[in-house]
Design a protein around this motif. Structure first.
Motif, PDB file in Angstrom:
ATOM      1  N   SER A  58       0.820  -1.205   0.000  1.00  0.00           N
ATOM      2  CA  SER A  58       0.000   0.000   0.000  1.00  0.00           C
ATOM      3  C   SER A  58       0.859   1.263   0.000  1.00  0.00           C
ATOM      4  O   SER A  58       0.624   2.197  -0.771  1.00  0.00           O
ATOM      5  N   GLU A  59       1.873   1.283   0.855  1.00  0.00           N
ATOM      6  CA  GLU A  59       2.716   2.469   0.951  1.00  0.00           C
ATOM      7  C   GLU A  59       3.485   2.725  -0.348  1.00  0.00           C
ATOM      8  O   GLU A  59       3.634   3.875  -0.779  1.00  0.00           O
ATOM      9  N   HIS A  60       3.952   1.659  -0.985  1.00  0.00           N
ATOM     10  CA  HIS A  60       4.700   1.837  -2.231  1.00  0.00           C
ATOM     11  C   HIS A  60       3.801   2.401  -3.334  1.00  0.00           C
ATOM     12  O   HIS A  60       4.188   3.323  -4.062  1.00  0.00           O
ATOM     13  N   LEU A  61       2.580   1.857  -3.455  1.00  0.00           N
ATOM     14  CA  LEU A  61       1.671   2.330  -4.494  1.00  0.00           C
ATOM     15  C   LEU A  61       1.175   3.752  -4.217  1.00  0.00           C
ATOM     16  O   LEU A  61       0.915   4.521  -5.143  1.00  0.00           O
ATOM     17  N   ARG A  62       1.083   4.103  -2.949  1.00  0.00           N
ATOM     18  CA  ARG A  62       0.657   5.456  -2.582  1.00  0.00           C
ATOM     19  C   ARG A  62       1.744   6.493  -2.871  1.00  0.00           C
ATOM     20  O   ARG A  62       1.466   7.568  -3.401  1.00  0.00           O
ATOM     21  N   HIS A  63       3.000   6.164  -2.502  1.00  0.00           N
ATOM     22  CA  HIS A  63       4.027   7.203  -2.416  1.00  0.00           C
ATOM     23  C   HIS A  63       5.218   7.033  -3.357  1.00  0.00           C
ATOM     24  O   HIS A  63       5.995   7.988  -3.532  1.00  0.00           O
ATOM     25  N   GLU A  64       5.371   5.833  -3.968  1.00  0.00           N
ATOM     26  CA  GLU A  64       6.562   5.606  -4.779  1.00  0.00           C
ATOM     27  C   GLU A  64       6.247   5.428  -6.261  1.00  0.00           C
ATOM     28  O   GLU A  64       6.778   6.144  -7.105  1.00  0.00           O
ATOM     29  N   ASN A  65       5.412   4.447  -6.576  1.00  0.00           N
ATOM     30  CA  ASN A  65       5.124   4.146  -7.973  1.00  0.00           C
ATOM     31  C   ASN A  65       3.738   3.540  -8.069  1.00  0.00           C
ATOM     32  O   ASN A  65       3.457   2.530  -7.420  1.00  0.00           O
ATOM     33  N   ARG A  66       2.869   4.154  -8.851  1.00  0.00           N
ATOM     34  CA  ARG A  66       1.481   3.718  -8.929  1.00  0.00           C
ATOM     35  C   ARG A  66       1.301   2.449  -9.764  1.00  0.00           C
ATOM     36  O   ARG A  66       0.288   1.771  -9.645  1.00  0.00           O
ATOM     37  N   PHE A  67       2.290   2.106 -10.615  1.00  0.00           N
ATOM     38  CA  PHE A  67       2.063   1.065 -11.608  1.00  0.00           C
ATOM     39  C   PHE A  67       3.012  -0.125 -11.519  1.00  0.00           C
ATOM     40  O   PHE A  67       2.918  -1.048 -12.322  1.00  0.00           O
ATOM     41  N   SER A  68       3.916  -0.128 -10.562  1.00  0.00           N
ATOM     42  CA  SER A  68       4.805  -1.285 -10.413  1.00  0.00           C
ATOM     43  C   SER A  68       5.249  -1.408  -8.965  1.00  0.00           C
ATOM     44  O   SER A  68       5.205  -0.443  -8.206  1.00  0.00           O
ATOM     45  N   PRO A  74       8.299  -3.326  -6.193  1.00  0.00           N
ATOM     46  CA  PRO A  74       9.603  -4.001  -6.096  1.00  0.00           C
ATOM     47  C   PRO A  74       9.428  -5.511  -6.228  1.00  0.00           C
ATOM     48  O   PRO A  74       8.342  -6.050  -5.983  1.00  0.00           O
ATOM     49  N   GLU A  75      10.482  -6.198  -6.580  1.00  0.00           N
ATOM     50  CA  GLU A  75      10.401  -7.615  -6.909  1.00  0.00           C
ATOM     51  C   GLU A  75       9.789  -8.453  -5.790  1.00  0.00           C
ATOM     52  O   GLU A  75       8.957  -9.333  -6.040  1.00  0.00           O
ATOM     53  N   ASN A  76      10.181  -8.199  -4.535  1.00  0.00           N
ATOM     54  CA  ASN A  76       9.662  -9.034  -3.442  1.00  0.00           C
ATOM     55  C   ASN A  76       8.169  -8.838  -3.234  1.00  0.00           C
ATOM     56  O   ASN A  76       7.426  -9.789  -2.976  1.00  0.00           O
ATOM     57  N   LEU A  77       7.700  -7.602  -3.363  1.00  0.00           N
ATOM     58  CA  LEU A  77       6.270  -7.342  -3.212  1.00  0.00           C
ATOM     59  C   LEU A  77       5.488  -7.878  -4.410  1.00  0.00           C
ATOM     60  O   LEU A  77       4.388  -8.428  -4.258  1.00  0.00           O
ATOM     61  N   GLN A  78       6.077  -7.721  -5.604  1.00  0.00           N
ATOM     62  CA  GLN A  78       5.404  -8.216  -6.802  1.00  0.00           C
ATOM     63  C   GLN A  78       5.249  -9.728  -6.755  1.00  0.00           C
ATOM     64  O   GLN A  78       4.232 -10.270  -7.207  1.00  0.00           O
ATOM     65  N   ARG A  79       6.233 -10.419  -6.181  1.00  0.00           N
ATOM     66  CA  ARG A  79       6.145 -11.882  -6.091  1.00  0.00           C
ATOM     67  C   ARG A  79       4.945 -12.298  -5.247  1.00  0.00           C
ATOM     68  O   ARG A  79       4.256 -13.262  -5.564  1.00  0.00           O
ATOM     69  N   THR A  80       4.685 -11.579  -4.175  1.00  0.00           N
ATOM     70  CA  THR A  80       3.524 -11.892  -3.339  1.00  0.00           C
ATOM     71  C   THR A  80       2.229 -11.705  -4.118  1.00  0.00           C
ATOM     72  O   THR A  80       1.323 -12.537  -4.068  1.00  0.00           O
ATOM     73  N   VAL A  81       2.138 -10.615  -4.846  1.00  0.00           N
ATOM     74  CA  VAL A  81       0.960 -10.377  -5.677  1.00  0.00           C
ATOM     75  C   VAL A  81       0.837 -11.459  -6.745  1.00  0.00           C
ATOM     76  O   VAL A  81      -0.263 -11.961  -7.017  1.00  0.00           O
ATOM     77  N   ASP A  82       1.957 -11.868  -7.336  1.00  0.00           N
ATOM     78  CA  ASP A  82       1.927 -12.907  -8.373  1.00  0.00           C
ATOM     79  C   ASP A  82       1.413 -14.232  -7.818  1.00  0.00           C
ATOM     80  O   ASP A  82       0.649 -14.943  -8.478  1.00  0.00           O
ATOM     81  N   ILE A  83       1.854 -14.583  -6.592  1.00  0.00           N
ATOM     82  CA  ILE A  83       1.373 -15.817  -5.964  1.00  0.00           C
ATOM     83  C   ILE A  83      -0.149 -15.765  -5.826  1.00  0.00           C
ATOM     84  O   ILE A  83      -0.858 -16.725  -6.147  1.00  0.00           O
ATOM     85  N   PHE A  84      -0.635 -14.647  -5.346  1.00  0.00           N
ATOM     86  CA  PHE A  84      -2.079 -14.472  -5.180  1.00  0.00           C
ATOM     87  C   PHE A  84      -2.805 -14.634  -6.516  1.00  0.00           C
ATOM     88  O   PHE A  84      -3.778 -15.384  -6.635  1.00  0.00           O
ATOM     89  N   CYS A  85      -2.323 -13.928  -7.541  1.00  0.00           N
ATOM     90  CA  CYS A  85      -2.992 -13.941  -8.843  1.00  0.00           C
ATOM     91  C   CYS A  85      -2.922 -15.316  -9.503  1.00  0.00           C
ATOM     92  O   CYS A  85      -3.920 -15.812 -10.041  1.00  0.00           O
ATOM     93  N   GLU A  86      -1.758 -15.939  -9.457  1.00  0.00           N
ATOM     94  CA  GLU A  86      -1.597 -17.252 -10.076  1.00  0.00           C
ATOM     95  C   GLU A  86      -2.477 -18.299  -9.401  1.00  0.00           C
ATOM     96  O   GLU A  86      -3.100 -19.143 -10.067  1.00  0.00           O
ATOM     97  N   TYR A  87      -2.523 -18.243  -8.077  1.00  0.00           N
ATOM     98  CA  TYR A  87      -3.314 -19.224  -7.336  1.00  0.00           C
ATOM     99  C   TYR A  87      -4.799 -19.073  -7.624  1.00  0.00           C
ATOM    100  O   TYR A  87      -5.514 -20.042  -7.878  1.00  0.00           O
ATOM    101  N   HIS A  88      -5.270 -17.835  -7.630  1.00  0.00           N
ATOM    102  CA  HIS A  88      -6.689 -17.628  -7.885  1.00  0.00           C
ATOM    103  C   HIS A  88      -7.040 -17.835  -9.353  1.00  0.00           C
ATOM    104  O   HIS A  88      -8.167 -18.247  -9.668  1.00  0.00           O
ATOM    105  N   TYR A  89      -6.124 -17.550 -10.261  1.00  0.00           N
ATOM    106  CA  TYR A  89      -6.380 -17.840 -11.676  1.00  0.00           C
ATOM    107  C   TYR A  89      -6.586 -19.341 -11.871  1.00  0.00           C
ATOM    108  O   TYR A  89      -7.469 -19.774 -12.607  1.00  0.00           O
ATOM    109  N   LYS A  90      -5.772 -20.124 -11.185  1.00  0.00           N
ATOM    110  CA  LYS A  90      -5.876 -21.580 -11.271  1.00  0.00           C
ATOM    111  C   LYS A  90      -7.231 -22.075 -10.760  1.00  0.00           C
ATOM    112  O   LYS A  90      -7.752 -23.090 -11.223  1.00  0.00           O
TER     113      LYS A  90
END
Length: 239
Positions: free
Chosen positions: A19-29, A31-47
């Protein structure tokens, strides 16, 4: 097994970082460690995505202004016009999605009416099958898995991420004056949309009788009829 998934025990602070990164650093991407968590969520629910079939009925409500006694029709109670959508739980500002509920009571609860309010309630019907992520379903472990298998460890880790994201971003109401509260859920929804998901089903925190669905393509649901109801009472329980 506990040692292998211990890193997932303090997820709350981790998601605050998203939340803090999207609010204050970059709205559209992220960091790798945070993106991996989001990817796990998306991949699991897509399945585990489900298809809701053509002909399914859903509901949407809007509070009538003072003096309006007739029901809102399609153009006034459906998805907002192109470019005019305000920021929502799942849609970024300017992008029109259609939010509907599984029953009338839930649709009415979602607009937070008061005693005596006049509410337009509209019925929408799906014109075709829609592939959605279901954040209401309980995805359980297959019975055939070994309790100490890598698959179980991965699934348990995923489950912590799923429950944390669901509770943090898709179930809890935001403060009315926080324009950025839903940045994480909007970001995650956009990732799911890119993967081919057409909507998200999520719990209602305002009604125990149903759930909500956000359709990324509003035209997949057709307005059928609307009616006006009068709210006779509002009840809260507390301790």
């Amino acid at each position: 097994m506990e040692n292998k998934i211990a890193g997932f025990s303090e997820m709350s602070n981790f998601f605050n970082e998203i939340s803090e990164h999207l609010r204050h650093e970059n709205r559209f991407s992220l960091p790798e460690n945070l993106q991996r968590t989001v990817d796990i969520f998306c991949e699991y629910h897509y399945k585990h995505a489900i298809t809701i079939p053509t002909g399914g009925e859903y509901w949407r409500a809007r509070i009538n202004p003072m003096g309006k006694i007739d029901a809102y029709e399609s153009s006034d109670i459906g998805a907002p016009p192109k470019g005019s959508a305000s920021s929502g739980r799942i849609n970024p500002p300017g992008i029109r999605y259609l939010y509907v509920a599984s029953n009338k009571a839930t649709a009415i609860s979602e607009v937070r009416p008061w005693k005596g309010a006049m509410i337009s309630v509209a019925n929408f019907v799906l014109k075709e099958d829609v592939k959605i992520v279901d954040l209401v379903q309980d995805i359980s472990l297959p019975a055939s898995m070994e309790s100490n298998s890598d698959a179980v460890i991965e699934t348990l880790a995923n489950d912590v991420i799923l429950k944390s994201i669901n509770a943090k971003y898709f179930s809890t109401p935001a403060h009315a004056h926080d324009d950025y509260a839903y940045l994480p859920s909007q970001y995650i929804a956009e990732k799911l949309k890119i993967m081919g998901i057409q909507g998200i089903k999520y719990p209602s925190v305002l009604s125990e009788s149903g759930h909500n669905i956000c359709l990324f393509l509003p035209d997949k649901a057709e307005f059928k009829i609307s009616e006006v109801i009068n709210v006779k009472g509002v009840s809260y329980t507390f301790k």
